[in-house]
Design an enzyme around this catalytic site. Sequence first.
Site, mmCIF file in Angstrom:
data_model
loop_
_atom_site.group_PDB
_atom_site.id
_atom_site.type_symbol
_atom_site.label_atom_id
_atom_site.label_comp_id
_atom_site.label_asym_id
_atom_site.label_seq_id
_atom_site.Cartn_x
_atom_site.Cartn_y
_atom_site.Cartn_z
ATOM 1 N N LYS A 34 0.841 -1.200 0.000
ATOM 2 C CA LYS A 34 0.000 0.000 0.000
ATOM 3 C C LYS A 34 0.874 1.247 0.000
ATOM 4 O O LYS A 34 1.666 1.479 0.907
ATOM 5 C CB LYS A 34 -0.916 0.017 1.226
ATOM 6 C CG LYS A 34 -1.841 1.236 1.248
ATOM 7 C CD LYS A 34 -2.917 1.102 2.302
ATOM 8 C CE LYS A 34 -2.519 1.581 3.663
ATOM 9 N NZ LYS A 34 -2.355 3.041 3.794
ATOM 10 N N ASP A 61 -3.363 4.247 -2.207
ATOM 11 C CA ASP A 61 -4.335 4.732 -1.212
ATOM 12 C C ASP A 61 -4.318 6.262 -1.207
ATOM 13 O O ASP A 61 -3.752 6.882 -0.317
ATOM 14 C CB ASP A 61 -3.924 4.149 0.152
ATOM 15 C CG ASP A 61 -4.850 4.551 1.275
ATOM 16 O OD1 ASP A 61 -5.971 5.014 1.008
ATOM 17 O OD2 ASP A 61 -4.438 4.390 2.447
ATOM 18 N N LYS A 63 -7.313 8.090 -1.852
ATOM 19 C CA LYS A 63 -8.654 8.537 -1.436
ATOM 20 C C LYS A 63 -9.141 9.734 -2.255
ATOM 21 O O LYS A 63 -9.369 10.825 -1.717
ATOM 22 C CB LYS A 63 -8.673 8.876 0.059
ATOM 23 C CG LYS A 63 -8.262 7.711 0.954
ATOM 24 C CD LYS A 63 -8.417 8.066 2.416
ATOM 25 C CE LYS A 63 -8.105 6.917 3.336
ATOM 26 N NZ LYS A 63 -6.701 6.510 3.364
ATOM 27 N N ASP A 66 -13.404 14.546 -5.574
ATOM 28 C CA ASP A 66 -13.488 15.806 -6.317
ATOM 29 C C ASP A 66 -14.724 15.723 -7.222
ATOM 30 O O ASP A 66 -15.518 14.780 -7.079
ATOM 31 C CB ASP A 66 -12.189 16.005 -7.134
ATOM 32 C CG ASP A 66 -11.848 17.475 -7.337
ATOM 33 O OD1 ASP A 66 -12.766 18.262 -7.671
ATOM 34 O OD2 ASP A 66 -10.677 17.857 -7.177
ATOM 35 N N THR A 125 -12.657 5.942 9.839
ATOM 36 C CA THR A 125 -12.795 5.396 11.199
ATOM 37 C C THR A 125 -12.456 6.434 12.262
ATOM 38 O O THR A 125 -12.769 6.255 13.428
ATOM 39 C CB THR A 125 -11.903 4.151 11.399
ATOM 40 O OG1 THR A 125 -10.588 4.495 10.981
ATOM 41 C CG2 THR A 125 -12.403 2.990 10.595
ATOM 42 N N ARG A 218 2.693 -1.787 10.984
ATOM 43 C CA ARG A 218 3.691 -1.942 12.043
ATOM 44 C C ARG A 218 3.903 -3.360 12.577
ATOM 45 O O ARG A 218 5.052 -3.716 12.867
ATOM 46 C CB ARG A 218 3.388 -0.952 13.170
ATOM 47 C CG ARG A 218 3.745 0.472 12.764
ATOM 48 C CD ARG A 218 3.087 1.519 13.634
ATOM 49 N NE ARG A 218 1.650 1.570 13.402
ATOM 50 C CZ ARG A 218 0.819 2.393 14.026
ATOM 51 N NH1 ARG A 218 1.291 3.214 14.934
ATOM 52 N NH2 ARG A 218 -0.469 2.397 13.736
#
Length: 240
Positions: A34, A61, A63, A66, A125, A218
């Site tokens: 990603k 990624d 996002k 527009d 989230t 991580r």
Amino acid sequence: MEAKDRIVLALDVDTAEEALLLVKKLSKHVGVFKIGMQLYNGIGPDIINRVHDLGGKVFLDLKLHDIPNTVASAARVLTRLSTFMFNIHAAGGREMMKQAAQASQEQADSLGVKRPLLLAVTVLTSISQKELTEDMFINGLTVEELVVKWALMAQESGLGGVVCSPQEIRPIRSSCGPDFKIVTPGIRPLWSAANDQKRITTPRQALDQGADFLVIGRPIVKADDPVAAANRIIEELEAE
Ligand code: C5P
């Protein structure tokens, strides 16, 4: 799909060197890499080709959000870059999602390639119920109800799936059916630190709830031995 192919490794780093080192180390142990705003805006689209050169697939990624014409034009570009998946905000509306899906499909057809998996970001989230009602003025719906409505709208608009929190896997799966792809972050094996993630789920729980792809950063990247960490997650996903 093999368990390894479900793991999306988040390349949350600043430099090409750091990112490509991770890709070299892990391309046989995870399915997708990603690339987010940090890396893409820092070093530009060439990072996608460089990940491809090392045999990695890319989830871009960014996002997008527009007016429909602008997002459709960007969707054409991201299709030409041969991304495996990329995402747009459901909040951009039905017409924006429709035009993006159509533009990506047309571009893929003209290149004779498969269209990237186009995903909708529903409610972030980080947005609480309070923010939804008091700051965004969306009343009369819970976050979960809105997420499911937007997931259905994304599906009707021709998108292939959504990015969502582990909490929302089950309601989206039951509303959108078995073929709609669900990609979820917030994944923590029992043996790794939660860091700043709060509502977490293990890789195995996310899979059992119906997720297709698990975004993991991580727990693998910061492990003493990232390859061993990825393999341990694969074993947990494959366990009976
Ligand atoms: O390191 P960690 O496993 O927490 O990384 C998760 C990745 O998923 C990060 O790139 C993070 O930005 C992303 N993400 C997330 N939660 C969301 C949306 C995206 O953790 N709700």
